[in-house]
Design an enzyme around this catalytic site. Structure first.
Site, short mmCIF file in Angstrom:
data_model
loop_
_atom_site.label_atom_id
_atom_site.label_comp_id
_atom_site.label_asym_id
_atom_site.label_seq_id
_atom_site.Cartn_x
_atom_site.Cartn_y
_atom_site.Cartn_z
N ARG A 160 0.82 -1.22 0.00
CA ARG A 160 0.00 0.00 0.00
C ARG A 160 0.85 1.27 0.00
O ARG A 160 0.50 2.27 0.60
CB ARG A 160 -0.96 0.01 1.20
CG ARG A 160 -1.93 -1.14 1.25
CD ARG A 160 -2.88 -1.14 0.05
NE ARG A 160 -3.76 -2.31 0.14
CZ ARG A 160 -3.48 -3.50 -0.38
NH1 ARG A 160 -2.35 -3.69 -1.04
NH2 ARG A 160 -4.32 -4.51 -0.27
N SER A 239 -11.38 -0.33 2.80
CA SER A 239 -10.60 -0.57 4.02
C SER A 239 -10.07 0.77 4.55
O SER A 239 -9.28 1.43 3.87
CB SER A 239 -9.43 -1.51 3.74
OG SER A 239 -9.92 -2.75 3.27
N GLU A 343 -5.74 4.35 5.84
CA GLU A 343 -5.36 4.17 4.43
C GLU A 343 -5.78 5.37 3.57
O GLU A 343 -5.01 5.79 2.70
CB GLU A 343 -5.97 2.87 3.88
CG GLU A 343 -5.50 2.51 2.51
CD GLU A 343 -5.89 1.10 2.10
OE1 GLU A 343 -6.11 0.88 0.90
OE2 GLU A 343 -5.99 0.23 2.98
#
Length: 351
Positions: A160, A239, A343
């Protein structure tokens, strides 16, 4: 290039949250994108680049500067090589590669957002990451004021993360190039256990491309991870927290806390993350800290389908969302000594 003033930004995000932008430009060509960026940089105007808005949390006060919405189009397929304009809708692009019989991104179906955002976050799901298929990223470099082509090896991809995320004010992605695989209509080898189980095959097996895509779409929809305007569980950023990666000492401390809180026979999810580190599950941490599906009584709550998604139930503000996020972060840290990291990108606010 369309220009609006005091323009609402909430409709441009999947959370449907955030105040207005002082100025909103919508660019439909690379030249327009570059011109808008250069203008903002030359005048010292704060710049917010928006793609699909699926990874964005904008403060209730909005953005006092120029918001640039990238709406460029371009899907060019030559053999197994694919080039996408940054503004291409990612889910549509995945569908078209599957229709073309090419493997490599089929398990990334259903992820909302634009193609230009995928290298920034190194988007991944169900055993695939875009870093495995991206060959080059074409971007405007705000530092050198020129268009550059950055090969995969210089993108610094990790979980990520990427060079583009590490230098958020430097690069504006214009195009992304991929190398896919022709495997006689079959998918790439399935790496994710849940996908393989759902299809009744073993990890490492290949399956028909369309079946892999449809299976992933079904799994995502069951978790509220496929956009549906009528379903408030999808009014989210997917998420909200990344899966924590723990150093050896931190992981041992975490295990001790798990056993103390939940019992000596409880084993948390643990996956090798390189250099002796261990990745665990943010969703597991949230649930076991007491934040179950549907948690919350206000207009921002945890999804009823997945503990990792924080959602706007229709009347939330960004502050409502952040209050819930902070409560979850504090609760998980108190229970397990692990600090969750958001995130989505935050604009004008922070946890």
């Amino acid at each position: 290039m369309q220009e609006l003033h005091d323009a609402p930004l909430a409709p441009l995000t999947t959370f449907r949250l955030g105040g207005p932008a002082a100025r909103l430009l919508t660019a439909t060509t690379d030249a327009e994108v570059i011109a808008a960026v250069r203008e903002a940089d030359a005048s010292g105007t704060p710049l917010l680049v928006i793609g699909g808005g699926s990874n964005l949390v904008i403060g209730d006060k909005g953005f006092d500067g120029t918001a640039l919405r990238i709406a460029t189009k371009g899907f060019e397929l030559s053999g197994t090589s694919l080039e996408l304009a940054a503004g291409e809708v990612w889910t549509d692009a995945v569908a078209r590669t599957v229709e073309a019989g090419l493997a490599g991104i089929e398990c990334l179906a259903g992820i909302p957002g634009s193609a230009g955002a995928t290298p920034i976050q190194n988007v991944g799901a169900y055993g695939q990451e875009v870093s495995s298929t991206i060959t080059e990223v074409v971007a405007y470099d705000r530092r050198t004021r020129e268009t550059v082509t950055i090969p995969n090896t210089e993108c610094a991809f990790s979980y990520r993360h990427s060079r583009f995320k590490a230098e958020p004010d430097r690069f504006v992605v214009l195009r992304v190039r991929f190398e896919l695989e022709e495997a006689n209509g079959l998918s790439a080898p399935l790496k994710y256990p849940e996908t393989a189980r759902a299809m009744g095959v073993e990890q490492g097996d290949r399956v028909p491309l369309s079946a892999a895509r449809e299976t992933v779409l079904g799994l995502r929809a069951g978790k509220g991870m496929v956009l549906d305007p009528e379903d408030h569980d999808t009014w989210s950023a997917g998420s909200f927290f990344t899966n924590p990666i723990l150093e050896p000492a931190a992981f041992q401390d975490f295990l001790g806390r798990v056993h103390e809180r939940l019992g000596p026979d409880v084993t948390p999810p643990a996956f090798p993350a390189g250099d002796g580190r261990t990745k665990t599950s943010a969703a597991w941490l949230i649930d076991r800290a007491g934040f179950t599906k549907g948690y919350g009584s206000g207009p921002a709550r945890i999804s009823t389908k997945h503990t990792l998604a924080l959602t706007n139930r229709g009347a939330a503000t960004t502050e409502d969302l952040l209050a819930l996020a902070r409560e979850v972060v504090a609760g998980v840290h108190a229970a397990f000594g692990v600090t969750l990291v958001n995130e989505p990108v935050t604009v004008g606010v922070s946890l």
